[in-house]
Design a protein around this motif. Structure first.
Motif, PDB file in Angstrom:
ATOM      1  N   ILE A  51      42.781  36.640  29.126  1.00  0.00           N
ATOM      2  CA  ILE A  51      41.997  36.427  29.177  1.00  0.00           C
ATOM      3  C   ILE A  51      41.169  35.140  29.297  1.00  0.00           C
ATOM      4  O   ILE A  51      41.336  34.216  30.276  1.00  0.00           O
ATOM      5  N   THR A  59      34.357  36.527  39.504  1.00  0.00           N
ATOM      6  CA  THR A  59      35.371  36.278  37.965  1.00  0.00           C
ATOM      7  C   THR A  59      35.914  35.715  37.795  1.00  0.00           C
ATOM      8  O   THR A  59      35.216  36.107  36.133  1.00  0.00           O
ATOM      9  N   THR A  92      44.056  40.798  23.947  1.00  0.00           N
ATOM     10  CA  THR A  92      42.845  40.524  25.398  1.00  0.00           C
ATOM     11  C   THR A  92      42.297  39.301  25.424  1.00  0.00           C
ATOM     12  O   THR A  92      42.709  38.811  26.393  1.00  0.00           O
ATOM     13  N   ASP A 121      30.397  45.508  29.497  1.00  0.00           N
ATOM     14  CA  ASP A 121      31.330  45.530  30.680  1.00  0.00           C
ATOM     15  C   ASP A 121      31.781  46.958  32.092  1.00  0.00           C
ATOM     16  O   ASP A 121      31.141  46.303  33.110  1.00  0.00           O
ATOM     17  N   ASP A 179      34.982  36.641  33.304  1.00  0.00           N
ATOM     18  CA  ASP A 179      35.633  36.069  32.520  1.00  0.00           C
ATOM     19  C   ASP A 179      35.124  35.234  31.154  1.00  0.00           C
ATOM     20  O   ASP A 179      35.670  35.547  29.617  1.00  0.00           O
ATOM     21  N   ASN A 200      33.653  38.128  28.932  1.00  0.00           N
ATOM     22  CA  ASN A 200      34.656  38.856  28.148  1.00  0.00           C
ATOM     23  C   ASN A 200      35.400  37.534  26.899  1.00  0.00           C
ATOM     24  O   ASN A 200      35.264  38.505  26.062  1.00  0.00           O
ATOM     25  N   VAL A 201      35.449  36.896  27.755  1.00  0.00           N
ATOM     26  CA  VAL A 201      35.897  36.094  26.845  1.00  0.00           C
ATOM     27  C   VAL A 201      34.890  35.595  24.953  1.00  0.00           C
ATOM     28  O   VAL A 201      35.769  35.373  24.128  1.00  0.00           O
ATOM     29  N   LYS A 246      44.498  34.227  32.002  1.00  0.00           N
ATOM     30  CA  LYS A 246      43.427  33.874  33.497  1.00  0.00           C
ATOM     31  C   LYS A 246      42.759  32.879  33.720  1.00  0.00           C
ATOM     32  O   LYS A 246      43.174  32.191  34.667  1.00  0.00           O
TER      33      LYS A 246
END
Length: 201
Positions: A135, A15, A131, A79, A19, A22-23, A138
């Protein structure tokens, strides 16, 4: 003890890596998006909530359009592979994979008609500003509450997340679907005589 899943990677580790991946990627895409728009005040002084396709197209420069399209496609493909390799990185990978597949399909318009419709990718990718904050939020929520700096950052990021979620996703995005996607599809229908055209995606 953390569960060991695909490739022996724990859910928490997968995770965190997902993350961070993605960020970083989304931040780069946001930067590329911004670089493709006009930056003079005159182009935005007439901005209105229900601006149509023509108004948004005039604000689009598209100097880095090819790079933006390629980067967006590469990110979504990477992704998707990430989710197949380490599905434990998210709670439910299926909906994200479906989203990426449909998003890649929708990219056919700015890819094939970049000179005239490149702005469509730029407009709808503005949602990735939200988005990015999602992220980051989170990520910060998993930090120990005793750490002062992450908690301050969490407050700022949370405010940005809820603001962009409300403005972009709840207000602007539905409007863009009608004023931009709908009008471009209708225009393609008039040009080709076919209601089932590329712009329906």
């Amino acid at each position: 003890q953390q569960p060991r899943l695909a490739f022996g990677v724990s859910e928490r580790s997968a995770t965190v890596v997902h993350d961070v991946f993605n960020v970083v990627c989304v931040a780069i895409l946001n930067l590329l998006n911004i670089m493709n728009w006009r930056h003079d005040a005159a182009s935005w002084s007439s901005l209105q909530l229900f601006d149509g396709a023509e108004a948004w197209a005039e604000r689009w420069v598209g100097e880095y359009h090819e790079i933006f399209v390629a980067a967006t496609f590469s990110y979504m493909l990477a992704d998707t592979v990430f989710l197949f390799v380490l599905p434990q990185c998210v709670k439910i990978p299926g909906p994200i994979v479906v989203h990426h597949v449909f998003a890649i399909m929708a990219m056919a318009v700015p890819w094939c008609h970049g000179a005239t419709h490149g702005y469509t990718l730029g407009v709808f990718m503005l949602a990735d500003i939200n988005t990015m904050f999602l992220i980051l939020r989170k990520f910060l929520l998993r930090r120990p509450k005793a750490e002062l700096l992450p908690q301050i950052a969490l407050s700022v990021v949370s405010a940005c997340f809820y603001a962009t979620w409300g403005v972009i996703r709840l207000v602007l995005f539905p409007i863009w679907l009608f004023t931009i996607s709908g009008s471009e599809w209708a225009a393609a229908w008039r040009r080709t005589g076919a209601p089932l055209n590329l712009f329906l995606v």
